[in-house]
Design an enzyme around this catalytic site. Sequence first.
Site, PDB file in Angstrom:
ATOM      1  CE  LYS A 104      -3.811   2.154   2.554  1.00  0.00           C
ATOM      2  NZ  LYS A 104      -4.630   2.129   3.790  1.00  0.00           N
ATOM      3  CG  HIS A 106      -2.958   5.297  -0.436  1.00  0.00           C
ATOM      4  ND1 HIS A 106      -2.888   4.172  -1.228  1.00  0.00           N
ATOM      5  CD2 HIS A 106      -4.192   5.256   0.162  1.00  0.00           C
ATOM      6  CE1 HIS A 106      -4.009   3.487  -1.132  1.00  0.00           C
ATOM      7  NE2 HIS A 106      -4.824   4.126  -0.300  1.00  0.00           N
TER       8      HIS A 106
END
Length: 226
Positions: A104, A106
């Site tokens: 991931k 963000h």
Amino acid sequence: MEAYKSEFIEFMVESDVLKFGEFTLKSGRKSPFFMNAGAYVTGSQLMRLGEYYAKAIHDNYGDDFDVLFGPAYKGIPISVVTAVAYSQLYGKEIRYCSDRKEEKDHGADKGSFLGSTLKDGDRVVMIEDVTTSGKSMEETVPKVKGAADVEIVGLMVSLNRMEVGLGGVKSALDEIKETYGFDARAIVTMEEVVEHLYNKECQGKIVIDDKMKEAIDAYYAQYGAK
């Protein structure tokens, strides 16, 4: 056999997680039994699953660890429910951590992991559903070791299938111990399953009768670990 082990064997059958018949495994082997931890789907099933894992981990590894690591995907819910059960049964707060299949990029929780951050000095117990070949550890161990200076105390799986791993001689759990240097245990072994269920009624039927016992014996004659 400890009471929780015999209860767990019957629980796997009742939950339709451990099945007997004819199955083709990912390895290509034709097996007379198959285990699918994805069949644990209800709240009560998951609660009991966590309790069985917690009891087995406590019996085998004690309390001297900090993190339960469950590899994606099936290891994620198992690590969560086991952390909950460990707190309830033994009064110790254990953190959970899992990896992501895709990083991931963000948000506050960006990165390669879910749950707790691994920290230097952490003692980690790995959790999986079942290990047939040990191949999953090839990806998981470097991820965990690369995240921080941690010690992997051991691995706990539901069922030791007791068949040869990638090397074709030793069991997958023995190969993991030899390759990575940490212990690898199971809540129950297939030998214990057969011992407990052979010609015994479970859920109103006998799941391991003479014919199924012969099929299991034949399978181990071909694939059983020395």
